[in-house]
Design a protein around this motif. Sequence first.
Motif, PDB file in Angstrom:
ATOM      1  N   PRO A 117       0.834  -1.203   0.000  1.00 48.93           N
ATOM      2  CA  PRO A 117       0.000   0.000   0.000  1.00 48.93           C
ATOM      3  C   PRO A 117       0.874   1.261   0.000  1.00 48.93           C
ATOM      4  O   PRO A 117       1.989   1.260   0.512  1.00 48.93           O
ATOM      5  N   GLN A 118       0.266   2.328  -0.579  1.00 51.19           N
ATOM      6  CA  GLN A 118       0.977   3.605  -0.615  1.00 51.19           C
ATOM      7  C   GLN A 118       1.018   4.200   0.785  1.00 51.19           C
ATOM      8  O   GLN A 118       0.187   3.911   1.647  1.00 51.19           O
ATOM      9  N   ALA A 119       1.963   5.048   1.003  1.00 51.17           N
ATOM     10  CA  ALA A 119       2.089   5.704   2.306  1.00 51.17           C
ATOM     11  C   ALA A 119       0.888   6.602   2.544  1.00 51.17           C
ATOM     12  O   ALA A 119       0.433   7.313   1.657  1.00 51.17           O
ATOM     13  N   SER A 120       0.333   6.555   3.709  1.00 55.91           N
ATOM     14  CA  SER A 120      -0.839   7.350   4.047  1.00 55.91           C
ATOM     15  C   SER A 120      -0.468   8.818   4.120  1.00 55.91           C
ATOM     16  O   SER A 120       0.597   9.194   4.611  1.00 55.91           O
ATOM     17  N   THR A 121      -1.412   9.666   3.628  1.00 55.83           N
ATOM     18  CA  THR A 121      -1.190  11.115   3.685  1.00 55.83           C
ATOM     19  C   THR A 121      -1.727  11.724   4.960  1.00 55.83           C
ATOM     20  O   THR A 121      -1.627  12.925   5.168  1.00 55.83           O
ATOM     21  N   ASP A 122      -2.317  10.863   5.846  1.00 59.81           N
ATOM     22  CA  ASP A 122      -2.857  11.403   7.077  1.00 59.81           C
ATOM     23  C   ASP A 122      -1.764  11.893   8.011  1.00 59.81           C
ATOM     24  O   ASP A 122      -2.006  12.714   8.898  1.00 59.81           O
ATOM     25  N   ASP A 123      -0.549  11.324   7.860  1.00 56.60           N
ATOM     26  CA  ASP A 123       0.558  11.735   8.725  1.00 56.60           C
ATOM     27  C   ASP A 123       1.214  13.026   8.275  1.00 56.60           C
ATOM     28  O   ASP A 123       2.093  13.548   8.974  1.00 56.60           O
ATOM     29  N   VAL A 124       0.840  13.541   7.111  1.00 56.97           N
ATOM     30  CA  VAL A 124       1.453  14.758   6.589  1.00 56.97           C
ATOM     31  C   VAL A 124       0.819  15.977   7.259  1.00 56.97           C
ATOM     32  O   VAL A 124      -0.414  16.094   7.355  1.00 56.97           O
ATOM     33  N   ASP A 125       1.656  16.879   7.740  1.00 51.80           N
ATOM     34  CA  ASP A 125       1.178  18.137   8.328  1.00 51.80           C
ATOM     35  C   ASP A 125       0.929  19.118   7.187  1.00 51.80           C
ATOM     36  O   ASP A 125       1.847  19.788   6.704  1.00 51.80           O
ATOM     37  N   HIS A 126      -0.319  19.197   6.754  1.00 55.45           N
ATOM     38  CA  HIS A 126      -0.642  20.025   5.591  1.00 55.45           C
ATOM     39  C   HIS A 126      -0.389  21.507   5.867  1.00 55.45           C
ATOM     40  O   HIS A 126       0.076  22.245   4.989  1.00 55.45           O
ATOM     41  N   ASP A 127      -0.687  21.953   7.080  1.00 55.98           N
ATOM     42  CA  ASP A 127      -0.455  23.358   7.403  1.00 55.98           C
ATOM     43  C   ASP A 127       1.032  23.702   7.377  1.00 55.98           C
ATOM     44  O   ASP A 127       1.419  24.797   6.937  1.00 55.98           O
ATOM     45  N   ALA A 128       1.870  22.769   7.828  1.00 60.51           N
ATOM     46  CA  ALA A 128       3.311  23.028   7.812  1.00 60.51           C
ATOM     47  C   ALA A 128       3.833  23.118   6.378  1.00 60.51           C
ATOM     48  O   ALA A 128       4.661  23.977   6.052  1.00 60.51           O
ATOM     49  N   VAL A 129       3.339  22.231   5.509  1.00 62.92           N
ATOM     50  CA  VAL A 129       3.754  22.290   4.104  1.00 62.92           C
ATOM     51  C   VAL A 129       3.277  23.590   3.469  1.00 62.92           C
ATOM     52  O   VAL A 129       4.001  24.238   2.702  1.00 62.92           O
ATOM     53  N   ALA A 130       2.032  23.991   3.793  1.00 63.71           N
ATOM     54  CA  ALA A 130       1.513  25.247   3.246  1.00 63.71           C
ATOM     55  C   ALA A 130       2.342  26.434   3.711  1.00 63.71           C
ATOM     56  O   ALA A 130       2.652  27.343   2.920  1.00 63.71           O
ATOM     57  N   ALA A 131       2.730  26.441   4.980  1.00 63.37           N
ATOM     58  CA  ALA A 131       3.562  27.537   5.489  1.00 63.37           C
ATOM     59  C   ALA A 131       4.925  27.551   4.807  1.00 63.37           C
ATOM     60  O   ALA A 131       5.471  28.624   4.502  1.00 63.37           O
ATOM     61  N   GLN A 132       5.470  26.384   4.543  1.00 63.34           N
ATOM     62  CA  GLN A 132       6.763  26.307   3.865  1.00 63.34           C
ATOM     63  C   GLN A 132       6.668  26.853   2.447  1.00 63.34           C
ATOM     64  O   GLN A 132       7.541  27.597   1.985  1.00 63.34           O
ATOM     65  N   LEU A 133       5.590  26.490   1.750  1.00 64.01           N
ATOM     66  CA  LEU A 133       5.415  26.991   0.383  1.00 64.01           C
ATOM     67  C   LEU A 133       5.171  28.495   0.370  1.00 64.01           C
ATOM     68  O   LEU A 133       5.655  29.206  -0.528  1.00 64.01           O
ATOM     69  N   LEU A 134       4.444  29.006   1.364  1.00 69.74           N
ATOM     70  CA  LEU A 134       4.228  30.451   1.433  1.00 69.74           C
ATOM     71  C   LEU A 134       5.528  31.194   1.688  1.00 69.74           C
ATOM     72  O   LEU A 134       5.724  32.309   1.175  1.00 69.74           O
TER      73      LEU A 134
END
Length: 440
Positions: A66-83
């Motif tokens: 199975p593919q790695a679950s995206t539930d463990d990804v901190d979406h807000d942290a990635v968004a802040a990094q991209l900003l």
Amino acid sequence: MSDWMQRLGLDADADERAIKRAYAKQLRLTRPEDDPVAFQQLHAAYQAALAQLGGNAAPAAEGVAPQASTDDVDHDAVAAQLLAVAGRGDAALLQQALQQQPELWSLRGKHHIGHALLQRLVTHEPALPRTTFNALAECFGWDDPVQGVDLHWLDAVARRCEQHWLLSPAGAPALARRYSDISETLLVPGSDVLPSLREPRPAWRNLLSTLQPSRAQQAISLLAALGYWHDLRLPPGLDAGQVAFWSRFGREGDAIHWQAGGLRALVISVVLGLLCTWGVVASWPLPASADGALDGGQRAALIIATAVLLAPGLWLTTRSMRALIRWQSLPEHAPSFLPGLRILTVPLAVAAVMGAFHLTLLNTTGDPFTALLVLPMASAGVLSMAGQRFVQRCAPAGQKAWGARMMIAIVLIVPALVVALVYWAKDLHAHRGQLRWFNR
């Protein structure tokens, strides 16, 4: 029934397409800038719906990792990094960061990160140039109609972020370029126009600053360069009172123009009065007039009064003429003061000038120098009023009523009045089925 079902108005067996359609429909009614709490609740319901839909999916086939679950990804942290990368203002660098971000390789992860990023843009309004905002919108598909995002609202968010960027030190060169494209006046580096828009000032100080002719144009052009006139929302960091004052100054016909123009006329009249008083005192005593009607003191009082009243008189005449032209140029369907008189103003003015010209010729024994000076100015005013009325109501965009006809008005009286009547007749013919003699 779960909360997200009630919020989106869906059944438990709704598919992904139905969820997106319901979310797009609710998004048109729930704007982040109007109700941020309701928007966050709607967004949370949308995320819960997609999460439940993903949880109901069939399990992976046996033997397939199975593919790695995206539930463990901190979406807000990635968004802040991209900003943080987007805030540098380099669209190429941002494109490279988006391509190298592993969390965006999953469609579901990209979807969640895009929503987290858009929510940060709405909530924090970071300083972003339009190029980097467009790069984010293209990457996450915000401008795709299928996503259901209101494009007008998205443009408003982009404009707010861009205003933050233009008002930051990094965006100052871009603001200067925009200003130069809009205004013909030069904004000197280090000018205090922009700093003055940031700090509260009393109205009398703003009125005094209008004595400098270029100051008003600079302030209005700066607001235009910031995109203020699109939605009339206060640009970030600027004082509300300052923006309100100069935005009123940008609307022709506003009462603020009467105050500023009256102040200029008052200053000029005081200066002229002082100069004439100094000249009279230096030449005292003045001889009586040639016909003996005025003695020296009366002549001095007349000279000073003429100098004092000259500037206010010219200003009142100019403002009254502009107000008269605006009244004459109103569309026929718009309510106006005495619409019947508005229709007959041009022929009545022509008749008044012709009558004054006739009486002057009958009652003047010598050379009518005064009449030959005043009557051409009156005929020029009548022609200007009739020409502007015709151009703004009937003529194609860009056509002007000046040129050779105005030169005729300056030199000759009767031809100018005839041209004014021709303008008036053409306007009446163009609106022959729409003329209103009374307000209904």
